[in-house]
Design a protein around this motif. Structure first.
Motif, PDB file in Angstrom:
ATOM      1  N   ASN C   2      -3.603  41.668  12.204  1.00 28.88           N
ATOM      2  CA  ASN C   2      -3.820  43.178  10.964  1.00 28.88           C
ATOM      3  C   ASN C   2      -4.605  42.140   9.236  1.00 28.88           C
ATOM      4  O   ASN C   2      -3.651  41.052   9.506  1.00 28.88           O
ATOM      5  CB  ASN C   2      -2.183  43.595  10.738  1.00 28.88           C
ATOM      6  CG  ASN C   2      -2.681  44.600   9.568  1.00 28.88           C
ATOM      7  OD1 ASN C   2      -3.773  44.387   8.894  1.00 28.88           O
ATOM      8  ND2 ASN C   2      -2.336  45.826  10.587  1.00 28.88           N
ATOM      9  N   PRO C   3      -5.309  41.704   8.880  1.00 25.26           N
ATOM     10  CA  PRO C   3      -5.355  41.120   8.082  1.00 25.26           C
ATOM     11  C   PRO C   3      -4.989  42.025   6.649  1.00 25.26           C
ATOM     12  O   PRO C   3      -5.622  40.963   5.926  1.00 25.26           O
ATOM     13  CB  PRO C   3      -7.075  41.827   8.191  1.00 25.26           C
ATOM     14  CG  PRO C   3      -7.160  43.317   8.548  1.00 25.26           C
ATOM     15  CD  PRO C   3      -6.216  43.153   9.536  1.00 25.26           C
ATOM     16  N   GLY C   4      -4.686  42.518   6.491  1.00 22.47           N
ATOM     17  CA  GLY C   4      -3.210  43.105   5.659  1.00 22.47           C
ATOM     18  C   GLY C   4      -2.400  41.607   5.104  1.00 22.47           C
ATOM     19  O   GLY C   4      -2.421  41.744   3.804  1.00 22.47           O
ATOM     20  N   ASN C   5      -2.420  41.073   6.214  1.00 19.86           N
ATOM     21  CA  ASN C   5      -0.934  39.847   5.624  1.00 19.86           C
ATOM     22  C   ASN C   5      -2.244  38.935   4.826  1.00 19.86           C
ATOM     23  O   ASN C   5      -1.565  38.107   4.149  1.00 19.86           O
ATOM     24  CB  ASN C   5      -0.920  39.519   7.101  1.00 19.86           C
ATOM     25  CG  ASN C   5       0.024  40.445   7.742  1.00 19.86           C
ATOM     26  OD1 ASN C   5       0.759  40.852   7.695  1.00 19.86           O
ATOM     27  ND2 ASN C   5      -0.057  40.239   9.261  1.00 19.86           N
ATOM     28  N   TYR C   6      -3.761  38.636   5.507  1.00 20.45           N
ATOM     29  CA  TYR C   6      -3.683  38.089   4.253  1.00 20.45           C
ATOM     30  C   TYR C   6      -4.118  38.632   2.884  1.00 20.45           C
ATOM     31  O   TYR C   6      -4.399  38.476   1.342  1.00 20.45           O
ATOM     32  CB  TYR C   6      -5.206  37.532   5.122  1.00 20.45           C
ATOM     33  CG  TYR C   6      -5.769  37.287   5.603  1.00 20.45           C
ATOM     34  CD1 TYR C   6      -5.299  35.450   5.941  1.00 20.45           C
ATOM     35  CD2 TYR C   6      -5.506  38.160   7.799  1.00 20.45           C
ATOM     36  CE1 TYR C   6      -5.369  35.264   6.978  1.00 20.45           C
ATOM     37  CE2 TYR C   6      -5.747  37.295   7.713  1.00 20.45           C
ATOM     38  CZ  TYR C   6      -5.918  35.561   8.287  1.00 20.45           C
ATOM     39  OH  TYR C   6      -5.849  34.821   9.183  1.00 20.45           O
ATOM     40  N   LEU C   7      -4.262  39.929   2.414  1.00 16.01           N
ATOM     41  CA  LEU C   7      -4.362  40.157   1.286  1.00 16.01           C
ATOM     42  C   LEU C   7      -3.159  40.775   0.392  1.00 16.01           C
ATOM     43  O   LEU C   7      -3.160  39.875  -0.485  1.00 16.01           O
ATOM     44  CB  LEU C   7      -4.591  42.036   1.085  1.00 16.01           C
ATOM     45  CG  LEU C   7      -6.106  41.862   2.290  1.00 16.01           C
ATOM     46  CD1 LEU C   7      -6.209  43.523   1.987  1.00 16.01           C
ATOM     47  CD2 LEU C   7      -7.262  41.592   1.094  1.00 16.01           C
ATOM     48  N   VAL C   8      -2.273  40.156   1.732  1.00 15.37           N
ATOM     49  CA  VAL C   8      -0.564  40.118   0.950  1.00 15.37           C
ATOM     50  C   VAL C   8      -0.540  38.871   0.619  1.00 15.37           C
ATOM     51  O   VAL C   8      -0.274  38.239  -0.924  1.00 15.37           O
ATOM     52  CB  VAL C   8       0.312  40.677   1.496  1.00 15.37           C
ATOM     53  CG1 VAL C   8       1.723  40.328   1.209  1.00 15.37           C
ATOM     54  CG2 VAL C   8       0.615  42.250   2.240  1.00 15.37           C
ATOM     55  N   LEU C   9      -0.998  37.397   1.017  1.00 12.97           N
ATOM     56  CA  LEU C   9      -1.250  36.564   1.237  1.00 12.97           C
ATOM     57  C   LEU C   9      -1.276  36.485  -1.006  1.00 12.97           C
ATOM     58  O   LEU C   9      -1.086  35.712  -1.623  1.00 12.97           O
ATOM     59  CB  LEU C   9      -1.440  35.860   2.236  1.00 12.97           C
ATOM     60  CG  LEU C   9      -1.497  34.207   1.424  1.00 12.97           C
ATOM     61  CD1 LEU C   9      -0.023  33.299   1.183  1.00 12.97           C
ATOM     62  CD2 LEU C   9      -2.235  33.484   2.744  1.00 12.97           C
ATOM     63  N   GLY C  11      -2.436  38.153  -2.751  1.00 11.42           N
ATOM     64  CA  GLY C  11      -1.725  39.258  -3.879  1.00 11.42           C
ATOM     65  C   GLY C  11      -0.995  38.283  -4.089  1.00 11.42           C
ATOM     66  O   GLY C  11      -0.671  37.793  -5.473  1.00 11.42           O
ATOM     67  N   LEU C  12       0.369  37.709  -3.876  1.00  9.05           N
ATOM     68  CA  LEU C  12       1.184  36.662  -3.490  1.00  9.05           C
ATOM     69  C   LEU C  12       0.635  35.384  -4.916  1.00  9.05           C
ATOM     70  O   LEU C  12       1.162  35.074  -6.106  1.00  9.05           O
ATOM     71  CB  LEU C  12       2.007  36.331  -3.313  1.00  9.05           C
ATOM     72  CG  LEU C  12       2.725  37.373  -2.247  1.00  9.05           C
ATOM     73  CD1 LEU C  12       3.605  36.320  -0.618  1.00  9.05           C
ATOM     74  CD2 LEU C  12       4.257  37.408  -2.823  1.00  9.05           C
ATOM     75  N   LEU C  13      -0.263  34.866  -4.376  1.00  7.15           N
ATOM     76  CA  LEU C  13      -1.098  34.001  -5.134  1.00  7.15           C
ATOM     77  C   LEU C  13      -1.360  33.778  -6.140  1.00  7.15           C
ATOM     78  O   LEU C  13      -1.292  33.814  -7.436  1.00  7.15           O
ATOM     79  CB  LEU C  13      -2.149  33.687  -3.989  1.00  7.15           C
ATOM     80  CG  LEU C  13      -1.827  32.466  -2.444  1.00  7.15           C
ATOM     81  CD1 LEU C  13      -2.603  33.015  -1.798  1.00  7.15           C
ATOM     82  CD2 LEU C  13      -0.491  31.880  -2.946  1.00  7.15           C
ATOM     83  N   PHE C  14      -2.415  34.839  -6.335  1.00  5.66           N
ATOM     84  CA  PHE C  14      -3.100  35.986  -7.319  1.00  5.66           C
ATOM     85  C   PHE C  14      -1.795  36.067  -8.904  1.00  5.66           C
ATOM     86  O   PHE C  14      -1.371  34.883  -9.475  1.00  5.66           O
ATOM     87  CB  PHE C  14      -3.485  36.915  -7.355  1.00  5.66           C
ATOM     88  CG  PHE C  14      -4.230  37.365  -8.375  1.00  5.66           C
ATOM     89  CD1 PHE C  14      -5.706  36.881  -8.864  1.00  5.66           C
ATOM     90  CD2 PHE C  14      -3.221  38.097  -9.571  1.00  5.66           C
ATOM     91  CE1 PHE C  14      -6.488  37.346  -9.737  1.00  5.66           C
ATOM     92  CE2 PHE C  14      -3.740  38.373 -10.801  1.00  5.66           C
ATOM     93  CZ  PHE C  14      -5.967  37.971 -10.803  1.00  5.66           C
ATOM     94  N   ALA C  15      -0.551  36.456  -8.189  1.00  2.99           N
ATOM     95  CA  ALA C  15       0.607  36.558  -8.569  1.00  2.99           C
ATOM     96  C   ALA C  15       1.686  35.683  -9.542  1.00  2.99           C
ATOM     97  O   ALA C  15       1.546  34.922 -10.681  1.00  2.99           O
ATOM     98  CB  ALA C  15       1.613  37.706  -8.643  1.00  2.99           C
ATOM     99  N   LEU C  43      -9.707  34.719  -1.290  1.00  3.16           N
ATOM    100  CA  LEU C  43      -9.216  35.100  -0.321  1.00  3.16           C
ATOM    101  C   LEU C  43      -8.963  36.622   0.092  1.00  3.16           C
ATOM    102  O   LEU C  43      -9.370  37.064   1.601  1.00  3.16           O
ATOM    103  CB  LEU C  43      -7.884  34.563  -0.237  1.00  3.16           C
ATOM    104  CG  LEU C  43      -6.463  34.938   1.439  1.00  3.16           C
ATOM    105  CD1 LEU C  43      -7.309  34.627   2.228  1.00  3.16           C
ATOM    106  CD2 LEU C  43      -5.255  34.408   1.549  1.00  3.16           C
ATOM    107  N   THR C  47     -11.180  38.228   3.077  1.00 10.03           N
ATOM    108  CA  THR C  47     -10.768  39.688   3.567  1.00 10.03           C
ATOM    109  C   THR C  47     -11.079  40.686   4.141  1.00 10.03           C
ATOM    110  O   THR C  47     -11.704  41.053   5.383  1.00 10.03           O
ATOM    111  CB  THR C  47      -9.215  39.597   3.599  1.00 10.03           C
ATOM    112  OG1 THR C  47      -8.677  38.107   3.746  1.00 10.03           O
ATOM    113  CG2 THR C  47      -8.374  40.524   5.014  1.00 10.03           C
TER     114      THR C  47
END
Lengths: 294, 657, 99, 520
Positions: C2-9, C11-15, C43, C47
């Motif tokens: 699931n590409p969603g994981n990349y998005l979560v990653l 978001g975390l990196l951005f924050a 990223l 994604t």
């Protein structure tokens, strides 16, 4: 916080296969690298941790069928740009580490709270939205375009050609801009060789080549005192004027006439100022300094 | 509407023939002196040398044109003597159509002759009187301007043209009163005159608005037709009449606006003669006579007119007795004589012609008196205090004789002009009937007596008795007769004052002449027989005269007036103009000053303060807000992040519910 | 996957980058945090490209990289210039532009 | 004749001139003056020709031109002239050469150079022509605001030489006041656009199109207020006036003439052109308020003028009184009052302009605006005193001079609708006499008190040339105002008729009176 968030994210994702394995190895490293960069006291460490992070991101690109970007990331970012960063860091001075005491009241707390909130805002709704959403994947597109690089190139030079041109112009402008910014305008006439030399002599700098590191003696001459053990006050690698918080140098600085001379021979006076001529440096005539220098 | 039709059909309809022949030249009457004024004012110093000649010739030419027109008019049929000349369209806005038009009729033509005739004489007189004044050219320019304005006033064929002339004579009067403007008193007097005239003008202006609002026209023929036809409501027509009266009071120095006229004597004496005695100040009488059809319709307004006339007669007489300044006495005598004219025209159809007759006669004798006083003042090195005169008859015989004739005319000594005109007015006042008739008649009679008293006082103090001046000393005087340019007009005016009354009144010449304009004057029922009244008048006048002789001829006159404490309260009041100025100051000037000061404060503190306060509040707030700009990038970034979170959060809330 | 994981990653990196910008004072470190944020965005772009099944996202990411490179060059030059005159690389020292 | 784009030409000349003069080298100040003078004279000739070409009895806008500007929002460059705007353009064109000649040496003390001064003057003229010629509400707004900029610099950089602080204050006050009003108007303009989107289906700023709309009354009220406050500040009406005395006192003479003479007319012009036709119901609703403000303004301005010691402030306050008359005329809704109001705008420009010029000449000689610094000047400077008196007499509406015609028209027109108001307002003419003659008395008559005043020179030839045409116009328009009235009347009548106001018929019409218009 991150494990918690990831744990929260885990059930909604269904990782499988090699990609998943790689991702789950890479992602924590990326997050840890990022956190480390933010928290690192030393900027050089921070830069290196960022390199690690960027590398992880590049791997993520590769994982997602974007080999071109992945390698560009490695070459340009982790390679060129981070080197530039390190270069500037070194230029500015590695040891100019910042104090970690926060000066702006409440900044750190507010930043943390807001950062957490922002992360939450980005992650949770996203997780909700993307749950179980199928990915189209770019593999087909890549194949249709004759490979990822070809496909991107086609796009770049057809649909995005104007943007591409504009960006290239931007790069050129940035290069020129950087030159102009770092270029120092000459305010006076260009100094002649003779002047340069005289200034150097008058400034009392070491005229002869400085001995290499690890050598305690800083001059061959016998009339020069050796540096103290440990070389803490030695002249090695620094301009004399910046050194010598000792009494002798202070005495020399106090008088404009003798300022140059003080640094010349007597700066490394150390803890016994009274014995050396450095103590008299303040009153010493210019000629004395010159004489010793020559 | 039917009233309009009805008005046109009734006998009161006013119709003016179109101008042709000599009448089409009537614009020249105004244009000639106007051109003279323009040449003299624009020509500047270049015309200094011959300016007085240009001015006099312009006036004379205008007089000649006036004569031509007069005789042409005499040659016309009696009912066809009103000729209107349309010059150009002045203010045409839809329903409001005002033309620049002239009306030559029986009434205006006598005024034209008076104005240009007396005007020309005074121009000639001024050549001598102003010979040594550096501003003589300007003086003649202003005089010409006055002639043009005054002629416009009497010749206009609508009320707006009259109004224009009305204000322009006010301007000329202003310019001439302040002719010696380096004297603060002259400048103040000029301003006062203009202000008080303006108060009257407001009345006239509003009257004109009423006419337009009611009738849609300000032309004489339309207004008078409607008025005579009874088409205008009673309230409206009374309002119009009273407002016209306000205008007339301002211009003619009648109560309650009389205070400016004596002050106006600060101007050169020829001006006092021409403007403030013979012509301009009588414009109010002209206005009322001209508006006869309006006044005829409203008894109330006429009553106010006669009351004002009667009150003013007494005011003028009483104050005239108290002053020692020869010109001021003459000025108050003017006030009171115009009071007679108001009284006359206020009596309705019976009195219009008498008022005009007295006006004409007064024009001659008062102008002559003023010129005579000017001659005396000239001879006495600008001394105006009668207590410093005395026994002058030996030194200036011509002035003495001409002044004396004028004096006899004003006190109503038969057979001089004043006798005929004033006597008739008193008679008509009694004829009004009832109590009011008696009151008015007695006031007029009393006025005649007091007039005789103070004029005799003036005459005796000036020309007779012991000389209260000396040939030697620091302020030595060398009285001498004036040059011919001055005495000539005086002689002519003296002839006029002798003959005018008889000419106008005996046999009703002027009454018949004016009848088409102001209405027929039927034979009244006499309350007292005319002969008895004439005798009564003579007795009263003689009484006044005798009193003055007793007091000022047979007893020596003090060279210095007694202080206020030593004279009767009435005299004190009279010396203070019956407190008219004090009243004006207390009622208008002082509160006005305070109001202005308050408003200046109000504007600065309240209104501007409100604006400035708003600005200061915003400035203060922004000063506080400014402190958030610390210069620390990280603080800004923090707020950016906060803002981003807000926006993203809001978006999510909206989108995701 | 699931590409969603990349998005979560992402978001975390951005924050994390954002917090870094807020708390660090060394201009170069702040700058590095900005780079981190840019990368996080990249990223997510990649994604998205994958999710949508076209290459537009990658192209945009490419542009972001180029612009970031230009920005780095200029940014570092500015930091150098400031350092040269003020002998400091702290962003808090550069606070002349205030009320 | 129809093909000549008069208005665009009139607009282009000053714009081009402003740029040209600004580009001239700094040292060529004489050249800058000469170029400006020639350009303004050319503009004057063209404006006169345009006025002659204007056909008064044709309805609608003439010399109209229309080009799309911002098509998406229905904004166009569209210009056109009606009877009101053409005379105001003419007024601006008449005053401009006069001002240029009067300011010949004035800019030399300013802080931005001579060329810039004249360039600003030309820019101001462009703004003035534009604001009167625009028939697109948005374009009007743009010009309305654009005019402020040159004026701001004229006051701030070339104003009273020795009073740096006060003149900056005045300039900023002027700008902020006008901007505040302008922003309210902008809001109303946008509101109008929104209404047009709803009503016409496509958004437009075109005046003619907007006029066809039927806006509901509540909306009208708000939009009306937006426009009205902007115009009331600009005009200015009581209580929005406090910027005027400051700006008037601190402006350079030429600037003050243009400011009060023409710029402020935009306010009253806007009332008549925009407020009444676009929002007829609201105009009816607010008419009592406006009339009350107008009458208050007449007395308030006059009384404050009496209380001033600063001559330029005094003249500014007299303007407040005059604007009261103009506003009274605009909102009495009769053709006489309306025509009188427009004529008053022209006349006020001439008479107050002349008053400012003369006061400016006097102040330039002595360097003081204080009334007490003068006295007895008539003896020293007779010509100046004479012109001063003429200007003052025109200001107090003496018959035979221009203002009388307009003032009387306003009053008589108001009278037919509002008797009491007209009567009260008429009493204001007494105050007018007082403020003018009181000023004259204090400055011109009496003995020469101050020794230095004895050496003051009378008007020079240049100054005589400046005042001569204005004096001539003042007299000419007083005696024969018909040409102007004939241009103004049809437009004003149509404006009021279109919103359903007809002149009240006289209660007792006399037979044959109504036909007397046929004399000419």
């Amino acid at each position: 916080m991150d494990p918690h968030l990831l744990a929260a994210a885990a059930p909604i994702t269904s990782t499988s296969g090699g990609e998943a394995l790689t991702f789950w190895i890479i992602a924590p490293i990326a997050v840890l690298g990022a956190l480390g960069m933010v928290l690192a006291k030393n900027a050089v460490h921070g830069a290196l941790l960022l390199v690690a992070n960027l590398f992880c991101v590049a791997v993520c690109y590769l994982l997602q069928d974007a080999p071109f970007l992945g390698f560009v990331q490695i070459v340009v970012y982790t390679g060129a740009i981070m080197v530039l960063f390190l270069f500037v860091l070194m230029l500015i001075g590695v040891d100019s580490t910042e104090s970690l005491v926060e000066t702006l009241r409440g900044q750190r707390l507010a930043a943390t709270v807001l950062g957490l909130g922002f992360a939450g805002l980005l992650v949770f709704p996203l997780g909700k939205v993307i749950k179980g959403q199928p990915a189209a994947g770019v593999a087909d597109v890549n194949k249709a375009g004759g490979g990822n690089i070809h496909a991107i190139a086609r796009l770049l030079f057809t649909d995005y050609v104007f943007a591409f041109e504009a960006v290239s112009a931007l790069l050129v402008i940035a290069a020129v801009g950087a030159m102009i910014l770092t270029h120092r305008e000459r305010t006076g006439p260009k100094p002649s060789q003779r002047e340069t030399l005289r200034r150097r002599i008058e400034s009392g700098a070491v005229l002869t080549p400085v001995p290499g590191p690890g050598v305690y003696a800083r001059a061959d001459s016998a009339d020069q005192r050796p540096a103290l053990p440990g070389g803490s006050n030695g002249l090695v690698g620094g301009a004399p004027s910046e050194l010598g918080p000792g009494g002798g140098a202070a005495g020399g600085r106090g008088d404009d006439a003798g300022a140059g001379d003080a640094g010349d021979g007597k700066a490394p006076s150390g803890p016994v100022p009274a014995t050396g001529p450095g103590a008299a440096g303040g009153a010493a005539p210019v000629g004395a300094g010159k004489g010793s220098g020559l | 509407m039917t009233p309009a039709v009805a008005a046109g059909a009734e006998g009161g309809a006013v119709h003016y023939a179109a101008a042709s022949g000599a009448f089409s030249l009537s614009w020249l009457l105004i244009a000639l002196p106007l051109a003279g004024a323009a040449v003299l004012l624009l020509g500047g110093k270049r015309t200094d040398k011959f300016g007085h000649v240009v001015g006099t010739v312009a006036a004379l030419a205008s007089f000649v044109v006036g004569l031509v027109i007069f005789f042409t008019l005499v040659g016309r049929d009696g009912s066809d003597r009103a000729v209107s000349q349309h010059l150009f369209s002045w203010i045409p806005v839809n329903g409001f159509q005002v033309d620049a038009g002239l009306l030559v009729d029986q009434l205006s033509v006598v005024f034209v002759l008076l104005i240009t005739g007396v005007g020309t004489l005074i121009h000639i007189y001024s050549i001598g009187y102003m010979a040594h004044d550096p501003g003589r050219r300007k003086f003649f320019a202003y005089m010409n301007l006055f002639l043009a304005s005054m002629l416009l006033l009497v010749l206009g064929n609508n009320f707006l043209a009259l109004y224009a002339g009305w204000e322009l004579v006010g301007l000329s009067s202003f310019l001439l009163i302040k002719f010696w403007e380096y004297k603060p008193a002259a400048a103040t007097a000029a301003n006062k005159a203009f202000y008080m005239n303006r108060v009257g003008d407001v009345g006239l202006a509003i009257a004109i608005m009423f006419m337009f609002g009611t009738l849609g026209s300000t032309n004489y023929d339309h207004v008078f037709t409607a008025a005579a036809g009874g088409a205008i409501g009673h309230g409206t027509i009374t309002a119009i009449a009273l407002l016209l009266l306000l205008g007339a009071c301002g211009k003619s120095g009648q109560f309650p606006l009389q205070a400016w006229l004596p002050d106006a004597m600060e101007g050169p004496t020829p001006i006092s003669a021409l403007i403030h005695a013979a012509t301009m100040v009588t414009a109010g009488v002209y206005l009322i006579a001209r508006s006869a059809p309006v006044f005829n319709e409203t008894q109330a307004a006429r009553t106010v007119v006669v009351i004002i006339g009667a009150v003013t007669i007494l005011i003028g007489c009483v104050i005239g007795c108290a002053y020692d300044d020869i010109k001021k006495v003459l000025a108050y005598s003017t006030v009171s004589q115009i009071g007679y004219m108001f009284l006359a025209v206020g009596l309705g159809p019976a009195g219009y012609a008498l008022g005009i007759a007295h006006l004409l006669a007064h024009g001659f004798f008062k102008a002559g008196l003023f010129l005579g006083s000017g001659s005396v003042i000239h001879a006495m090195d600008d001394e105006q205090d009668m207590r410093r005169y005395g026994g002058l008859w030996k030194y200036m015989k011509v002035t003495w004789v001409t002044f004396g004739l004028g004096y006899l005319a004003i006190i109503g000594c038969p057979p001089f002009s004043g006798f005929f005109t004033k006597d008739k007015i008193i008679e008509t006042a009694f004829d009004k009937g009832g109590t009011s008739g008696y009151i008015l008649g007695i006031v007029a009679l009393l006025g005649a007596g007091i007039t005789a008293f103070y004029m005799t006082r003036l005459f005796l103090m000036t020309f007779h008795g012991k000389a209260r001046w000396s040939h030697e000393g620091a302020d030595a005087k060398h009285p001498h007769e004036s040059p011919t340019t001055m005495t000539g007009p005086m002689i002519l005016l003296a002839i006029g004052s002798v003959a005018a009354g008889a000419l106008f009144v005996v046999g009703g010449t002027l009454q018949d002449w004016l009848a088409p304009v102001v209405g027929e004057h039927g034979e009244a029922d006499h309350v007292l027989s005319p002969t008895v009244l004439t005798l009564l008048t003579l007795v009263v006048s003689a009484g006044g005269l005798a009193g003055a002789v007793l007091r000022y001829q047979l007893r020596p006159v003090d060279a210095v007036a007694k202080p206020d404490a030593a004279v009767s309260p009435l005299t004190v009041a009279a010396r203070h103009d019956l407190y008219a100025n004090t009243f004006n100051e207390a009622a208008f000037m002082i509160p006005g000053n305070y109001l202005v000061r308050f408003l200046v404060w109000f504007d600065k503190i309240i209104i501007d303060g409100l604006v400035g306060g708003t600005a200061a509040t915003i400035g203060g707030l922004s000063g506080r807000l400014r402190r958030t700009q610390t210069g620390y990038v990280r603080t800004y970034a923090l707020s950016m992040l906060g803002g981003t979170i807000l926006v993203v959060g809001a978006l999510l809330l909206v989108r995701a519910g | 996957m699931n590409p969603g994981n990349y998005l979560v990653l992402s978001g975390l990196l951005f924050a994390i980058g954002a917090v870094g910008v807020l708390v660090r004072r060394n201009a170069i470190v702040v700058f590095m945090c900005v780079e981190l944020m840019l990368n996080a965005v990249n990223l997510s772009l990649v994604t998205f490209s994958r999710i949508q099944g076209n290459l537009e996202g990658q192209v945009i990411a490419f542009f972001v990289m180029v612009v970031a490179a230009a920005e780095v060059v200029i940014g570092l030059a500015i930091i150098l210039t400031i350092f040269r005159t003020r002998r400091s690389a702290s962003v808090d020292d550069v606070n002349l532009l205030k009320y | 004749m129809h093909t000549v784009p008069w208005l665009t030409i009139l607009l282009v000349i000053p714009v081009a001139g402003a740029i040209l003069v600004a580009l001239l080298p700094k040292r060529a100040s004489t050249l800058a003056k000469q170029v400006t003078l020639v350009l303004t004279l050319v503009e004057l000739v063209l404006a006169v020709l345009a006025t002659i070409a204007y056909e008064p009895d044709k309805p609608g806008f003439q010399f109209a031109q229309r080009y799309d500007w911002i098509k998406q929002f229905g904004v166009s460059y569209s210009v056109g002239a009606d009877g009101i705007s053409i005379v105001l353009i003419l007024l601006a064109s008449v005053l401009m050469p006069v001002v240029v000649l009067a300011s010949w040496h004035e800019a030399e003390e300013g802080k931005r150079g001579v060329g810039a001064f004249f360039s600003l003057l030309l820019a101001l003229q462009a703004g003035m022509v534009g604001v009167f010629a625009a028939t697109d509400v948005f374009l009007f707004y743009v010009f309305f605001e654009a005019m402020l900029i040159p004026m701001y610099f004229l006051i701030g950089s070339y104003g009273a030489p020795k009073e740096q602080t006060q003149r900056s204050y005045a300039a900023v006050k002027f700008l902020l006041y006008s901007l505040f009003g302008g922003l309210l108007m902008l809001a109303a303009v946008i509101g109008l656009y929104v209404v047009s989107v709803h009503q016409l289906g496509h958004g437009t700023f075109d005046f003619a199109a907007l006029r066809q709309m039927h806006i509901d009354e509540d909306t009208q009220k708000w939009l009306f207020l937006g426009f009205f406050i902007a115009f009331a500040i600009k005009a200015p009406l009581f209580p929005f006036h406090t910027w005027l005395p400051d700006a008037g006192a601190q402006s350079p003479t030429g600037g003050a003439v243009l400011l009060v003479g023409v710029l402020d007319k935009v306010g009253t012009f806007g009332l008549l052109r925009y407020c009444i036709p676009l929002f007829p119901d609201a105009a009816d609703y607010f008419a009592p308020l406006v009339l009350a403000l107008a009458v208050i303004g007449i007395f308030y301005g006059a009384l404050l003028a009496i209380g001033q010691r600063d001559m330029k402030r005094l003249v500014s306050y007299t303007s407040l009184a005059h604007f009261g008359f103009i506003a009274l005329g605009c909102f009495a809704f009769t053709s006489q009052a309306g025509t009188g109001a427009v004529l008053y705008m022209v006349n006020h420009g001439l008479s107050t302009g002349l008053l400012f010029l003369v006061v400016g000449f006097l102040v330039a000689r002595r360097g003081s605006r204080d009334v007490d610094a003068y006295g007895g000047m008539a003896k020293v400077t007779p010509v100046l005193a004479g012109v001063f008196l003429i200007a003052g007499l025109s200001s107090l509406a003496l018959p035979g001079l221009n203002s009388f015609v307009s003032e009387f028209l306003v009053l008589v027109g108001t009278f037919t609708e509002y008797k009491a108001l007209a009567i009260v307002a008429t009493c204001g003419i007494v105050l007018a006499a007082i403020y003018v003659l009181h000023l004259y008395k204090r400055t011109m008559t009496g003995p020469v008190v101050h020794e230095e005043n004895k050496l003051v020179a009378d008007l020079s030839l240049r100054e005589k040339l400046v005042v001569a045409p204005v004096v001539a116009l003042i007299v000419a328009l007083g005696v024969y105002p018909k040409p102007l009235i004939d241009i103004i009347r049809p437009t004003v009548t149509a404006t009021f008729t279109d919103v359903g106001h007809h002149d009240p018929a006289p209660s007792v019409p006399v037979a044959g009176v109504t036909t007397t218009g046929g004399h000419s």
